[in-house]
Design a protein around this motif. Structure first.
Motif, PDB file in Angstrom:
ATOM      1  N   ILE A  91       0.853  -1.194   0.000  1.00 52.09           N
ATOM      2  CA  ILE A  91       0.000   0.000   0.000  1.00 52.09           C
ATOM      3  C   ILE A  91       0.885   1.239   0.000  1.00 52.09           C
ATOM      4  O   ILE A  91       1.839   1.324   0.776  1.00 52.09           O
ATOM      5  N   MET A  92       0.573   2.211  -0.855  1.00 51.20           N
ATOM      6  CA  MET A  92       1.332   3.452  -0.883  1.00 51.20           C
ATOM      7  C   MET A  92       1.234   4.159   0.471  1.00 51.20           C
ATOM      8  O   MET A  92       0.136   4.307   1.004  1.00 51.20           O
ATOM      9  N   PRO A  93       2.352   4.583   1.059  1.00 47.45           N
ATOM     10  CA  PRO A  93       2.312   5.339   2.308  1.00 47.45           C
ATOM     11  C   PRO A  93       1.456   6.598   2.155  1.00 47.45           C
ATOM     12  O   PRO A  93       1.513   7.277   1.134  1.00 47.45           O
ATOM     13  N   ARG A  94       0.653   6.903   3.229  1.00 49.96           N
ATOM     14  CA  ARG A  94      -0.309   7.994   3.110  1.00 49.96           C
ATOM     15  C   ARG A  94      -0.774   8.503   4.460  1.00 49.96           C
ATOM     16  O   ARG A  94      -0.607   7.845   5.478  1.00 49.96           O
ATOM     17  N   TYR A  95      -1.390   9.648   4.411  1.00 52.28           N
ATOM     18  CA  TYR A  95      -2.147  10.169   5.542  1.00 52.28           C
ATOM     19  C   TYR A  95      -3.407  10.779   4.966  1.00 52.28           C
ATOM     20  O   TYR A  95      -3.636  10.714   3.746  1.00 52.28           O
ATOM     21  N   LEU A  96      -4.263  11.327   5.801  1.00 51.42           N
ATOM     22  CA  LEU A  96      -5.531  11.924   5.363  1.00 51.42           C
ATOM     23  C   LEU A  96      -6.412  10.924   4.599  1.00 51.42           C
ATOM     24  O   LEU A  96      -7.117  11.282   3.661  1.00 51.42           O
ATOM     25  N   SER A  97      -6.352   9.681   4.993  1.00 50.10           N
ATOM     26  CA  SER A  97      -7.240   8.658   4.427  1.00 50.10           C
ATOM     27  C   SER A  97      -8.360   8.391   5.423  1.00 50.10           C
ATOM     28  O   SER A  97      -8.361   8.916   6.532  1.00 50.10           O
ATOM     29  N   SER A  98      -9.305   7.575   5.021  1.00 49.33           N
ATOM     30  CA  SER A  98     -10.427   7.224   5.886  1.00 49.33           C
ATOM     31  C   SER A  98     -10.422   5.717   6.093  1.00 49.33           C
ATOM     32  O   SER A  98     -10.032   4.969   5.198  1.00 49.33           O
ATOM     33  N   MET A  99     -10.851   5.283   7.287  1.00 50.77           N
ATOM     34  CA  MET A  99     -10.842   3.853   7.581  1.00 50.77           C
ATOM     35  C   MET A  99     -12.139   3.438   8.252  1.00 50.77           C
ATOM     36  O   MET A  99     -12.679   4.164   9.085  1.00 50.77           O
ATOM     37  N   ALA A 100     -12.619   2.252   7.884  1.00 46.56           N
ATOM     38  CA  ALA A 100     -13.783   1.634   8.533  1.00 46.56           C
ATOM     39  C   ALA A 100     -13.388   0.228   8.951  1.00 46.56           C
ATOM     40  O   ALA A 100     -12.736  -0.499   8.191  1.00 46.56           O
ATOM     41  N   TYR A 101     -13.775  -0.144  10.154  1.00 45.11           N
ATOM     42  CA  TYR A 101     -13.501  -1.499  10.631  1.00 45.11           C
ATOM     43  C   TYR A 101     -14.715  -2.372  10.342  1.00 45.11           C
ATOM     44  O   TYR A 101     -15.844  -2.032  10.694  1.00 45.11           O
TER      45      TYR A 101
END
Length: 176
Positions: A91-101
């Motif tokens: 996975i490309m390193p990142r920030y400002l993403s969204s996550m759902a469990y």
């Protein structure tokens, strides 16, 4: 430090990847069990959730010290140290993403801003992919990409998945 609410145990958990102990706020005692020792923030704007089945805090991605991250950090809620797995080859390193469990160790990651190398100075850009990660087996699968976008944007760090109607809900905001 960062914070997350532990619904099952009705407590706040403050954490920092550079500090092995989690700091717990007990509402009955109106007190914290300790205080932070490390104040530098190495994983800003990351994603997090509590894996209730395994009783672990799970943290993904983020930004700090001019680097984007694709690391998955896990910590037992009641003891232990951080374990770290780096997804940078998947996975490309990142920030400002969204996550759902989703449960059973599965999470969805939507979009973000980062670079293939993880370094801020090497062509950072917005990404709009949807990736499923297995936080227990350390695998990932790209499910799709948002396309034909009229502008650049990033996401709030938490996303809601509704299995009732098979939809994702995320907050987005402009990122130029």
């Amino acid at each position: 430090s960062y914070m997350i609410y532990d619904y099952d145990n009705d407590r706040l958990i403050s954490y920092n990847e550079r500090q092995s102990d989690l700091i717990i706020y007990n509402f009955q005692d109106n007190a914290w069990n300790s205080s932070p020792r490390e104040t530098a923030l190495y994983i800003q704007h990351h994603n997090r959730f509590i894996d209730k089945e395994k009783n672990k805090l799970v943290v993904f991605g983020g930004y700090g010290l001019y680097k984007y991250q694709a690391r998955l950090l896990k910590h037992e809620l009641d003891s232990g140290n951080w374990s770290v797995y780096d997804f940078k080859d998947q996975i490309m390193p990142r920030y400002l993403s969204s996550m759902a469990y989703l449960g059973d160790g599965l999470a969805l990651i939507l979009g973000g801003y980062g670079s293939v190398s993880g370094l801020q100075e090497t062509s950072p850009h917005n990404v709009y992919d949807l990736i499923q990660i297995d936080t227990r087996n350390y695998t990932s699968k790209k499910l799709g990409v948002l396309s034909d976008l009229q502008r650049h944007y990033t996401f709030g760090n938490s996303m809601v998945y509704s299995d009732k109607n098979n939809r994702l809900y995320a907050i987005e905001f402009p990122k130029v």
